[in-house]
Design an enzyme around this catalytic site. Structure first.
Site, PDB file in Angstrom:
ATOM      1  N   ASP A   7      37.888   6.860   0.235  1.00  0.00           N
ATOM      2  CA  ASP A   7      37.350   8.051  -0.420  1.00  0.00           C
ATOM      3  C   ASP A   7      38.488   8.687  -1.221  1.00  0.00           C
ATOM      4  OD1 ASP A   7      38.920   9.455   1.391  1.00  0.00           O
ATOM      5  OD2 ASP A   7      37.281  10.618   2.257  1.00  0.00           O
ATOM      6  N   CYS A  64      40.561   6.831   4.546  1.00  0.00           N
ATOM      7  CA  CYS A  64      40.081   8.178   4.208  1.00  0.00           C
ATOM      8  C   CYS A  64      41.157   9.146   4.687  1.00  0.00           C
ATOM      9  CB  CYS A  64      38.689   8.460   4.790  1.00  0.00           C
ATOM     10  SG  CYS A  64      38.572   8.572   6.577  1.00  0.00           S
ATOM     11  N   GLY A  65      40.845  10.426   4.787  1.00  0.00           N
ATOM     12  CA  GLY A  65      41.873  11.390   5.179  1.00  0.00           C
ATOM     13  C   GLY A  65      42.461  11.075   6.543  1.00  0.00           C
ATOM     14  N   THR A  66      41.580  10.842   7.508  1.00  0.00           N
ATOM     15  CA  THR A  66      42.026  10.527   8.873  1.00  0.00           C
ATOM     16  C   THR A  66      41.869   9.047   9.221  1.00  0.00           C
ATOM     17  OG1 THR A  66      39.805  10.931   9.693  1.00  0.00           O
ATOM     18  CG2 THR A  66      41.333  12.799   9.756  1.00  0.00           C
ATOM     19  N   ILE A  68      39.153   8.080  10.316  1.00  0.00           N
ATOM     20  CA  ILE A  68      38.109   8.097  11.348  1.00  0.00           C
ATOM     21  C   ILE A  68      36.703   8.043  10.749  1.00  0.00           C
ATOM     22  CG2 ILE A  68      37.097   9.406  13.257  1.00  0.00           C
ATOM     23  CD1 ILE A  68      39.943  10.547  13.765  1.00  0.00           C
ATOM     24  N   HIS A  97      43.153  -9.049  20.497  1.00  0.00           N
ATOM     25  CA  HIS A  97      42.180  -8.866  21.585  1.00  0.00           C
ATOM     26  C   HIS A  97      40.759  -8.526  21.126  1.00  0.00           C
ATOM     27  CE1 HIS A  97      45.417  -8.029  24.905  1.00  0.00           C
ATOM     28  NE2 HIS A  97      45.595  -9.183  24.278  1.00  0.00           N
ATOM     29  N   ARG A 131      39.702 -15.342  27.007  1.00  0.00           N
ATOM     30  CA  ARG A 131      38.935 -14.306  27.722  1.00  0.00           C
ATOM     31  C   ARG A 131      38.518 -13.166  26.791  1.00  0.00           C
ATOM     32  NH1 ARG A 131      44.269 -13.249  28.752  1.00  0.00           N
ATOM     33  NH2 ARG A 131      44.934 -11.064  28.776  1.00  0.00           N
ATOM     34  N   HIS A 132      39.284 -12.991  25.714  1.00  0.00           N
ATOM     35  CA  HIS A 132      38.949 -11.904  24.782  1.00  0.00           C
ATOM     36  C   HIS A 132      37.682 -12.221  23.990  1.00  0.00           C
ATOM     37  CE1 HIS A 132      42.619 -10.036  25.930  1.00  0.00           C
ATOM     38  NE2 HIS A 132      43.288 -11.147  25.652  1.00  0.00           N
TER      39      HIS A 132
HETATM   40  C1  RB5 Z   1      37.637  14.397   3.310  1.00  0.00           C
HETATM   41  O1  RB5 Z   1      38.056  15.712   3.153  1.00  0.00           O
HETATM   42  C2  RB5 Z   1      37.813  13.959   4.754  1.00  0.00           C
HETATM   43  O2  RB5 Z   1      36.879  14.618   5.550  1.00  0.00           O
HETATM   44  C3  RB5 Z   1      37.682  12.469   4.888  1.00  0.00           C
HETATM   45  O3  RB5 Z   1      38.602  11.849   4.066  1.00  0.00           O
HETATM   46  C4  RB5 Z   1      37.933  11.889   6.272  1.00  0.00           C
HETATM   47  O4  RB5 Z   1      39.130  12.357   6.810  1.00  0.00           O
HETATM   48  C5  RB5 Z   1      36.814  11.966   7.214  1.00  0.00           C
HETATM   49  O5  RB5 Z   1      36.875  11.470   8.356  1.00  0.00           O
END
Ligand code: RB5
Length: 148
Positions: A7, A64-66, A68, A97, A131-132
């Protein structure tokens, strides 16, 4: 061939990762986004994940930013095992694994130097199998149970 996507929050890290892949002589395709304008991370997580799941690419890297949000989106696509990594140990072991086929990282979490080492650990480590493999198969069973 590697598919890469991000993103806006990780657009700059993506360019650095692409530069790194070029230096290593590794082929990749950028599935977007294509500029720093605000976009929605699930769109790119899904795009890369669908292409990897379809067998068009061996592996995917999403940013992305995190790391996640885009990994959560990617992991909704059957066949995808996308691991968010902020250290090289996790990147290595998610290959050994978990047979992860996608890597996610956050531009706001890891610096560029560490990010490239994470990419290398992920791309250069094979799946250990044994095993994995049974455990990875159990993950696929869960996926099958809920994808009807
Ligand atoms: C964008 O501001 C941010 O929310 C996105 O890049 C990401 O970190 C979401 O998980």
């Amino acid at each position: 061939m590697i598919a890469i996507g991000s993103d806006h929050a990780a657009y700059h890290l993506k360019l650095l990762v692409e530069e790194h892949l070029k230096e290593r002589g590794l082929a990749f395709e950028d599935l977007g986004c294509y500029g720093p304008e605000r976009v929605d991370y699930p769109v790119y997580g899904q795009k890369v994940a669908e292409a990897v799941a379809a067998g068009q690419y061996e592996k995917g890297i999403v940013l992305c930013g995190t790391g996640i949000g885009i990994s959560l989106a990617a992991n909704k696509v059957p066949g995808i095992r996308c691991a968010v990594c902020s250290d090289t140990y996790s990147a290595k072991y998610t290959r050994l694994h978990n047979d992860a086929n996608m890597l996610a990282m956050g531009e706001r979490v890891v610096g560029p130097g560490l990010a490239m080492e994470i990419v290398d650990a992920f791309l250069d480590t094979p799946f250990e199998g044994g095993r994995h493999a049974q455990r990875v198969a159990l993950i696929t069973e869960i996926e099958k149970k809920y994808s009807k």
